[in-house]
Design an enzyme around this catalytic site. Sequence first.
Site, PDB file in Angstrom:
ATOM      1  CG  ASP A  98      -0.106  -0.203   2.530  1.00  0.00           C
ATOM      2  OD1 ASP A  98       1.121   0.024   2.505  1.00  0.00           O
ATOM      3  OD2 ASP A  98      -0.708  -0.573   3.542  1.00  0.00           O
ATOM      4  CD  GLU A 120       0.065  -6.775   2.785  1.00  0.00           C
ATOM      5  OE1 GLU A 120       0.245  -5.560   2.630  1.00  0.00           O
ATOM      6  OE2 GLU A 120       0.662  -7.424   3.662  1.00  0.00           O
ATOM      7  CD  GLU A 134       0.467   4.355   4.659  1.00  0.00           C
ATOM      8  OE1 GLU A 134      -0.464   5.040   5.160  1.00  0.00           O
ATOM      9  OE2 GLU A 134       1.662   4.591   4.878  1.00  0.00           O
ATOM     10  CG  HIS A 205       6.103   3.100  11.559  1.00  0.00           C
ATOM     11  ND1 HIS A 205       5.644   1.892  11.985  1.00  0.00           N
ATOM     12  CD2 HIS A 205       5.768   3.198  10.256  1.00  0.00           C
ATOM     13  CE1 HIS A 205       5.073   1.262  10.963  1.00  0.00           C
ATOM     14  NE2 HIS A 205       5.125   2.031   9.908  1.00  0.00           N
ATOM     15  NE  ARG A 207       2.698  10.156   6.271  1.00  0.00           N
ATOM     16  CZ  ARG A 207       3.513  10.959   5.586  1.00  0.00           C
ATOM     17  NH1 ARG A 207       3.335  12.256   5.610  1.00  0.00           N
ATOM     18  NH2 ARG A 207       4.504  10.471   4.877  1.00  0.00           N
ATOM     19  CG  HIS A 238      10.196   4.467  11.633  1.00  0.00           C
ATOM     20  ND1 HIS A 238      10.255   5.523  10.761  1.00  0.00           N
ATOM     21  CD2 HIS A 238       9.815   3.401  10.909  1.00  0.00           C
ATOM     22  CE1 HIS A 238       9.920   5.099   9.560  1.00  0.00           C
ATOM     23  NE2 HIS A 238       9.638   3.813   9.615  1.00  0.00           N
TER      24      HIS A 238
END
Length: 367
Positions: A98, A120, A134, A205, A207, A238
């Site tokens: 994604d 996926e 995503e 991590h 956003r 991260h």
Amino acid sequence: MSDKNVAVVVGTRPDCIKSMPVVQALRQTPGLRTTLISTGQHREMLDQVFKTFGIQPDIELGLMKHGQSLSEMTSRMVLALDQAFEQCKPDFVVAQGDTTTTFVSSLVAFYRYIPFGHVEAGLRTHDIRNPFPEEFNRQATRLIACQHYAPTVLAADNLRKEGVPEEDIFITGNTGIDAVLQVAKLVPQRWYPDFHGRLILMTMHRRENWGQPMREVATAARQLIEENPDSMLVVAMHKNPDVRSVLTEALGGHERIDLIEPPQYEDFVKLIERSDFILTDSGGVQEEAPSFGKPLLVLRETTERPEGVEAGCARLIGTKAEAVLTYGRKLFHDKEFYIDMARAANPYGDGNASGLIAQSIRKLVVT
Ligand code: UDP
């Protein structure tokens, strides 16, 4: 007749990890050859993954640039991938997941009339802004793909509901499980040999969790460790500087909290195996941890991976301190609760996804 060329495009650590077994399977399939293209969306982390699997990209686009906006990265990637496809002339393009790399690969393949396969496929939150960007990427990629490799029955159902024809959907399992099972077998355990208490692993991590949600989770995680003197917390940080500053501020300076650089994939897999339970907002980790029987507290409001929650391996707890404390305490002190989560079977795959994907591609392109 010459072998058909399948271009596999990768760009970030998770899509690269999950694409490596696909490249291996394609290379073992008669009638096919591969061109591995790296956009370099996460440059440094990709090199480690290539090394783990002993595979090197044929074309490196090196598009990573600090501080670039999504629009800038997307536009640079469109042009660079267009040139790469011009150079290697693929008969079929495959990308996983994604990411911007996934979406742009499908778009450029579409502009060039090249058939595209989506690994996926079918994960959905149905909220176009969450996770951002995503969910948009995976929905937009669905419009273009002619083969959709769904990791689970639920993902396939999502695709059917959106009108994807039955004959274009292939339920394969998740290629991330192929990768994790392969790597776990090869690498010895080296984490914290002298620590005998309970080890909690945390990664965060996404956003949408930057800033306050992350601060709140981290503060609650610190409290959990303080309440349980036999425990330690390991945080794989991260690379993103905003993520690091929040985590360091909330969790730094504690003797039983280890803030570590993001381990290479094979080391991270062994860290999952070494842990007792996991706090995470990562998609890949939600799929991998059940392969090792590790309970997961998922630090998100929604998940496109409800199978783990349904199977009992994961709890979707959001990012409020109270939830982290409630479920963390249960995992520490309620043995039955812990065992029920640890024993649930992994719903994401059995390690055979990549072979099935390679066969579907072969059927389509080798005539
Ligand atoms: N991973 C890793 N090192 C780390 C954290 C994660 O190698 O420090 C691996 C993990 O095993 C999984 C993938 O990276 O295969 C997940 O990546 P990430 O959490 O960045 O992305 P997401 O899956 O949420 O898209």
